[in-house]
Scaffold this active site. Sequence first.
Site, mmCIF file in Angstrom:
data_model
loop_
_atom_site.group_PDB
_atom_site.id
_atom_site.type_symbol
_atom_site.label_atom_id
_atom_site.label_comp_id
_atom_site.label_asym_id
_atom_site.label_seq_id
_atom_site.Cartn_x
_atom_site.Cartn_y
_atom_site.Cartn_z
ATOM 1 N N GLU A 271 4.344 4.768 0.157
ATOM 2 C CA GLU A 271 4.642 3.846 1.056
ATOM 3 C C GLU A 271 5.953 3.751 1.695
ATOM 4 O O GLU A 271 6.530 3.472 0.171
ATOM 5 C CB GLU A 271 3.663 2.585 0.320
ATOM 6 C CG GLU A 271 2.208 2.215 0.437
ATOM 7 C CD GLU A 271 1.634 1.512 -0.124
ATOM 8 O OE1 GLU A 271 0.744 0.955 0.807
ATOM 9 O OE2 GLU A 271 2.137 0.340 -0.019
ATOM 10 N N ASP B 26 6.850 -11.026 -0.887
ATOM 11 C CA ASP B 26 6.822 -9.999 -0.947
ATOM 12 C C ASP B 26 7.276 -11.122 -2.385
ATOM 13 O O ASP B 26 8.566 -11.966 -2.590
ATOM 14 C CB ASP B 26 8.145 -8.584 -1.045
ATOM 15 C CG ASP B 26 7.211 -7.811 -0.350
ATOM 16 O OD1 ASP B 26 6.664 -7.012 -1.128
ATOM 17 O OD2 ASP B 26 7.647 -7.304 0.657
ATOM 18 N N TYR C 283 -6.301 -2.268 2.540
ATOM 19 C CA TYR C 283 -5.828 -2.389 1.237
ATOM 20 C C TYR C 283 -6.780 -3.756 0.835
ATOM 21 O O TYR C 283 -5.812 -5.115 1.188
ATOM 22 C CB TYR C 283 -4.216 -2.504 1.474
ATOM 23 C CG TYR C 283 -3.030 -2.768 1.053
ATOM 24 C CD1 TYR C 283 -3.577 -3.739 -0.273
ATOM 25 C CD2 TYR C 283 -2.077 -1.966 0.373
ATOM 26 C CE1 TYR C 283 -2.284 -3.864 -0.957
ATOM 27 C CE2 TYR C 283 -0.962 -2.157 -0.162
ATOM 28 C CZ TYR C 283 -1.137 -3.040 -1.416
ATOM 29 O OH TYR C 283 -0.397 -3.209 -2.212
#
Lengths: 397, 258
Positions: free
Chosen positions: B46, B57, B171
């Site tokens: 990725e 994040d 995902y």
Amino acid sequence: MKRSNLPDRRGYFGEFGGKYVPETLMAALDEFETAYRGLRRDRAFRSELDDVLRDFVGRPTALTEAKRFAELCGGMRLFLKREDLNHTGAHKINNALGQALIAKRMGKKRIIAETGAGQHGVATATACALLGLGCVVYMGEVDMARQELNVFRMRLLGAEVVPVTSGSRTLKDAINEAIRDWVTNVRTTHYIIGSVLGPHPYPLVVRDFQSVIGREALAQLRKRTGSIPDVAIACVGGGSNAIGLFYEMLKHDSIRFIGVEAGGRGPNLGDHAARFSGGALGVLHGTRSMVLQDEFGQIAETHSISAGLDYPSIGPEHAYLQQIGRVEYYDCSDDLALEAFHKLSECEGIIPALESSHALGWLLRNGASIGSGKIVIVNLSGRGDKDVPQIAALEGR
Amino acid sequence: MNRVRKLFQRLKTEHRCGLIAYITCGDGPTIEIIRALEDAGADAIELGVPFSDPIADGPVIQAAAMRALKNGTKISDIFTIARAVRERSEIPLIAFSYLNPVLRHGIEKFADHAHAAGIDSVLLTDLPAEAAAEVKPAFKAKGLGSIFLLAPTSSDARIAVVDRASDDFIYYVSTMGVTGARSELDPALLTRLDEVRAQVRKPLAVGFGISKHEHFALLQDRCDAIVVGSAIVRAVADGDEIGAATRAGEIVRSIRMI
């Protein structure tokens, strides 16, 4: 102009708005939207909110004619909608209480919020104290330094204030951190966004709670002048006080609307928060709008003397109103806002927030073009007490 | 058929759980790191596009993005990196970005450049499956797969939407929260994963918080691949630049234990 049909079902105002968030938050947004749609016309909820706005916040707020300041601006009939007289000192409490009441009904025990100038943080901490909810406020380190008094107020109210040290350490970064908290604690926590920003349904919910400003102002003006205003002016950071003033007035085609952004210290990227002159279409914090960014799509840092306007994006409804030409947007520099701050204090006995001073500054410079017989309303969105230490330091007093 | 889809077919025939390695492009010697990850047994890479406001994040990838941006990393550098990898390797490459840098580059232009550089699929963190139509036609026209996320909070209705919208795989975000290595897996993960897997037709990759062999061992029979991100990004940053690629490779080896 029709007002009630936007945002559309998916949360768009034309091409602006929407829901651009990580998957984890989608369920929470759906839950919030469902709860809000149910409560929006619920009589018990409306009356609970009305009671608290009247008995706790002190609504309706006054409408004050500012004759001496109006002379400096070219001699119109100038009225100030006194949101500074709300409990906690700004319009932010209208939305914070509304959302806290929804959160309580959704069974959420913990509230998080971001704050720039500290007004939304104080309002949220106040609402949480009143309703017995836990409260965590994220605030950039830079803003904590320039709004020390509000940090102390939030702590007095029982809120935890978390310093944000990433990025530019201002409002944008505080929102990043609040979203990260929300992603982690979404099942127990409601995020009270303080402006008409963020993913759908926030721009809708916040607008609805703030539209009380314009609703009251129209009725008060009718009573005082027998008519509606010719011009309505408000400062625009995220844009909640401006939408609050404008929304109920938009149905009157004759009214001219002016939003005033932070012109900061100059036109270079990084020196201001003027999204319409310096920004481009983008997605930040869950919504598609006009965003200050570099040519590679990295979000730009912004500057304004006022923490509450220091943000790189603007509410999607404003982007739409600008695009269709219904609202005009201009900017006002730090210096001009400061000048207006002093002038209003000296000749009206009202110390305005630095945010609101931007709307006044625009009028000070451009009022002559409006015409002396016109009725003008400015939203005095907050009081300047919080800004006094910053200005004292700035001016060496 | 793109390389990502082929990979998942191969994993299926080999009855093996794949390992997808995430790196933040422009933080450290990215091209060397990718080679080391591949040598260590990573099945796909990725390519993380650094963004100024990475709301999904945790601290490790946030810091990596800030370093990469400080190094002057631009979206065009991701294409340069992909082209360099393609000169010697057929490893599947997935561009992993927040929406705004791609939007600013131009969706169609991005699709064009990504395809030309040898990128196979794209995942946009803050673009939910409902908004897939904003990018999918442009990506599809260039043979790029679109990948969407599922989370522990996703309803059955949303699981169906994401299953339809995702081309190559889904995902699955293992836990509530931001990216970052965690010592333990979310206790609810394994049960939830079985439930989700029963509802989808597309392969399932599980990411967020996976950093150790124990995690891999628990997950390998329950999903088609795992994604390792922060553990690799931290290893890259944790020492001198010369050793970055080696350290990154060691993380993959330690997780796979082969």
